[in-house]
Design an enzyme around this catalytic site. Sequence first.
Site, PDB file in Angstrom:
ATOM      1  N   ASP A  87       0.781  -1.244   0.000  1.00  0.00           N
ATOM      2  CA  ASP A  87       0.000   0.000   0.000  1.00  0.00           C
ATOM      3  C   ASP A  87       0.816   1.299   0.000  1.00  0.00           C
ATOM      4  O   ASP A  87       1.810   1.404   0.714  1.00  0.00           O
ATOM      5  CB  ASP A  87      -0.866   0.111   1.259  1.00  0.00           C
ATOM      6  CG  ASP A  87      -1.619  -1.135   1.599  1.00  0.00           C
ATOM      7  OD1 ASP A  87      -1.592  -2.081   0.817  1.00  0.00           O
ATOM      8  OD2 ASP A  87      -2.229  -1.154   2.680  1.00  0.00           O
ATOM      9  N   SER A 140      -0.348   0.255   7.385  1.00  0.00           N
ATOM     10  CA  SER A 140      -0.718   1.448   6.618  1.00  0.00           C
ATOM     11  C   SER A 140      -1.249   2.592   7.462  1.00  0.00           C
ATOM     12  O   SER A 140      -1.793   2.394   8.544  1.00  0.00           O
ATOM     13  CB  SER A 140      -1.743   1.079   5.553  1.00  0.00           C
ATOM     14  OG  SER A 140      -1.077   0.370   4.541  1.00  0.00           O
ATOM     15  N   ASP A 156      -5.226   1.018   9.600  1.00  0.00           N
ATOM     16  CA  ASP A 156      -5.148   1.940   8.465  1.00  0.00           C
ATOM     17  C   ASP A 156      -5.780   3.310   8.718  1.00  0.00           C
ATOM     18  O   ASP A 156      -6.693   3.736   7.994  1.00  0.00           O
ATOM     19  CB  ASP A 156      -5.752   1.295   7.192  1.00  0.00           C
ATOM     20  CG  ASP A 156      -5.202  -0.104   6.929  1.00  0.00           C
ATOM     21  OD1 ASP A 156      -4.068  -0.373   7.374  1.00  0.00           O
ATOM     22  OD2 ASP A 156      -5.904  -0.916   6.304  1.00  0.00           O
TER      23      ASP A 156
HETATM   24  C1  FRU Z   1      -3.882  -3.700   2.673  1.00  0.00           C
HETATM   25  C2  FRU Z   1      -3.239  -4.076   4.007  1.00  0.00           C
HETATM   26  C3  FRU Z   1      -3.581  -3.053   5.062  1.00  0.00           C
HETATM   27  C4  FRU Z   1      -2.457  -3.226   6.025  1.00  0.00           C
HETATM   28  C5  FRU Z   1      -1.299  -3.487   5.111  1.00  0.00           C
HETATM   29  C6  FRU Z   1      -0.244  -4.397   5.660  1.00  0.00           C
HETATM   30  O1  FRU Z   1      -3.161  -4.191   1.593  1.00  0.00           O
HETATM   31  O2  FRU Z   1      -3.684  -5.367   4.391  1.00  0.00           O
HETATM   32  O3  FRU Z   1      -4.861  -3.232   5.624  1.00  0.00           O
HETATM   33  O4  FRU Z   1      -2.258  -2.099   6.820  1.00  0.00           O
HETATM   34  O5  FRU Z   1      -1.839  -4.049   3.932  1.00  0.00           O
HETATM   35  O6  FRU Z   1       0.859  -4.451   4.815  1.00  0.00           O
END
Ligand code: FRU
Length: 439
Positions: free
Chosen positions: A23, A80, A147
């Site tokens: 991400d 994230s 997130d």
């Molecule tokens: C989305 C995710 C987020 C998380 C991150 C971990 O792709 O699963 O929810 O923060 O990737 O790398």
Amino acid sequence: MTIYNERYRPQFHFSARENWLNDPNGCVFHNGEYHLFFQHNPQGGQWGNITWGHAVSPDLIHWRQLPDAIRPYDDGMIFSGSAVVDSENRSGFGRGPQGPLVAAFTHAKKPFGQAIAFSNDDGRTWQLYDNGRHVVSNQGLDDGERDPKIFWHAPTQKWIMALWVQKGRVRFFNSEDLKHWEHTGDFAGNGFFECPDLFELPVDGDPKRRKWILNDAAFNYWIGSFNGKTFVAETGPLQGNFGNNFYAAQTWNNTGNRIIQIAWMNNGQYPGMPFNQQMSIPCELTLRATPAGIRLYRMPVTEIEGLYLDNYHVLNKILIPKQDLYVQPRHDLFDITAEVEMNRDAVYSIRLYDLDITCTINQIDCLGKTARFRSLNGFVKLRILIDRTSIDLFANEGEICMSSCFLPDRKNTRLQFRADIQPVHIRSLAIHRLSSAWR
Ligand code: FRU
């Protein structure tokens, strides 16, 4: 092969110099630089050891990767999140006249919580606030809540956090100092999963008619209102991208009236490469009224024009079946705009390698995906970006978007236009060959 010119290296989409990326995180514009942080494994080509990698760009197209920004601590990875410029130093973290950058991220050690870090040197170095203690502790709905998207909300003079707390639920908080957060409301959105983003746009550019957009990682989006405490949907969920590879999109903070979005083109394949995965092309978002209701439009940022090498233009040409149009010279990076008139059962296609983009009056097909769109009296306008390992398609000026990855076979590198079944009228075709953004 030199770095950044490897066989499967995207040439104008961001990828990590080495190793894994997922991400986009902490997208913020500050002091003439667009910051792009990203989920990064500094130690390997697969997901793991998740750290915030970092890159900066003056124009969203030319990126320079910097040392990693925020590293795992206390057995928790750095998942994230987002970042803001605290220009009035409400956090008290600031040392200089410009206020600090403040990042909010998920500290991924179960049960997950949200923590913050700050920087007083243009994002080059970061300090954890209170040793990385959680400023929003786990809400008890899902031990993987995550997130945080933070931004400044001028009408209420508060910082806002949108946090994914459970499948189908986003929770909102506000704060005066980015350290103390108060729960203000929840939004229940069917299937809502990970990576919330929330931003405001005028409808058809009318500053008096503004709407908020809330989206999840799969870029399902809802349009509605946000009063600083909670989001109320009027429409949605709607599908924001019809391609194979588009996930965890995030918009930049601090870009004035422009809303610019980037996503992870998840699950592309890059065999034998020193890096793994790539980002999408940054796009500018607008809201427009259509006969079906208000819709989010997405088009590549105009800064991509800085990569144009040349311009091949065709005006008013009838393309006849079996009389294909070939574009010289051979190349593998293109930005194409095709305006075509055609009747109901006409089909035209654009081919590069063994890959076809097929278009009818109201449908595009590419790499196994189909998107239908509004027919505008037999007139179709398509924008197509072709990079070494990805295609972005935009129909009706961004009403429909499709972003997909592929592996080029390098055999047929002639760009070719073909009409099937019936002639089609090319009103105009503009083809720009692009240079690499890494040079
Ligand atoms: C989305 C995710 C987020 C998380 C991150 C971990 O792709 O699963 O929810 O923060 O990737 O790398």
